[in-house]
Design an enzyme around this catalytic site. Structure first.
Site, mmCIF file in Angstrom:
data_model
loop_
_atom_site.group_PDB
_atom_site.id
_atom_site.type_symbol
_atom_site.label_atom_id
_atom_site.label_comp_id
_atom_site.label_asym_id
_atom_site.label_seq_id
_atom_site.Cartn_x
_atom_site.Cartn_y
_atom_site.Cartn_z
ATOM 1 N N LEU A 46 0.882 -1.162 0.000
ATOM 2 C CA LEU A 46 0.000 0.000 0.000
ATOM 3 C C LEU A 46 0.918 1.210 0.000
ATOM 4 C CD1 LEU A 46 -2.705 -0.921 2.683
ATOM 5 C CD2 LEU A 46 -3.109 -0.549 0.249
ATOM 6 N N ASP A 47 0.586 2.228 -0.795
ATOM 7 C CA ASP A 47 1.384 3.446 -0.824
ATOM 8 C C ASP A 47 1.489 4.055 0.564
ATOM 9 O OD1 ASP A 47 1.484 3.181 -3.579
ATOM 10 O OD2 ASP A 47 -0.163 4.592 -3.920
ATOM 11 N N GLU A 48 2.482 4.912 0.735
ATOM 12 C CA GLU A 48 2.690 5.599 2.005
ATOM 13 C C GLU A 48 1.434 6.361 2.436
ATOM 14 O OE1 GLU A 48 5.935 8.694 4.001
ATOM 15 O OE2 GLU A 48 6.108 8.171 1.888
ATOM 16 N N ASP A 49 0.718 6.969 1.475
ATOM 17 C CA ASP A 49 -0.463 7.752 1.823
ATOM 18 C C ASP A 49 -1.768 6.953 1.715
ATOM 19 O OD1 ASP A 49 -0.423 7.606 -0.927
ATOM 20 O OD2 ASP A 49 -0.872 9.712 -1.262
ATOM 21 N N SER A 50 -1.661 5.641 1.545
ATOM 22 C CA SER A 50 -2.828 4.759 1.576
ATOM 23 C C SER A 50 -2.808 3.994 2.892
ATOM 24 C CB SER A 50 -2.791 3.771 0.405
ATOM 25 O OG SER A 50 -2.849 4.470 -0.815
#
Length: 190
Positions: A46-50
């Site tokens: 998962l992306d850092e901002d997800s």
């Protein structure tokens, strides 16, 4: 014996244990959440901002089976603007996005509007408020997982992603896990 974990990856964390980049600011890693055994790996990312459900295992075979392309992953996505049924249909049928500098048509998927607002814990960095315009919550379920695919899909449909939370991988659900919470499970159902 292999070990398996369900994690609610918080906003701002990387889906890894060791940083392979030299950055000025210290990145937050999964190892800060729990004392995982050596050899633990994230199944997908998962992306850092997800945020949301992340499965971890010490078994590379299980990781390969889940990321192999047949296991459904469901995301709840808060998008900028009031999305309409025609936009949901466009997402369901596949939209053109860019992957590695090339055009890519996403595979058909299941997309739908959420009937009610999801009850997630507040995010570490607040989402903008209603003074900046209306937002909508949708569900997108995929079996593929290209780099930043869900965010690229909603943007291609004209609705940039504001918040993305993975709620399901196969039969494994986020359920009532709190942000940053880790639970060990006997095995995964996928």
């Amino acid at each position: 014996m292999h070990r398996h974990f369900k994690v609610y990856k918080p906003y701002g964390f990387l889906s890894q244990f060791v940083s392979n980049q030299r950055t000025r600011r210290k990145k937050k890693m999964l190892g800060e959440l729990w004392d995982f055994p050596e050899g633990t790996m994230s199944i997908g990312r998962l992306d850092e901002d997800s945020e949301g459900l992340l499965l971890l295992t010490t078994n590379g075979k299980v990781s390969a089976e889940i990321t192999g392309g047949n296991v459904e992953k469901e995301y709840y996505v808060q998008v900028d603007g009031l999305i309409k049924e025609k936009d949901i249909e466009k997402l369901s049928n596949g939209v053109e996005i860019g992957i590695n500098g090339k055009k890519y048509l996403t595979k058909p998927c299941e997309a739908r509007m959420l009937e009610s607002l999801p009850d997630f814990p507040p995010r570490a960095k607040p989402i903008r408020d209603e003074r900046h315009g209306p937002t909508s919550w949708i569900s997108i379920t995929l079996t593929e997982g290209k780099f930043r695919q869900v965010k690229k899909m909603t943007a291609a449909a004209g609705f940039p992603t504001l918040r993305l939370v993975r709620v399901r991988i196969g039969q494994e659900k986020l359920d009532s896990l709190n942000s940053g919470e880790v639970i060990e499970v006997k095995n995964f159902t996928y």
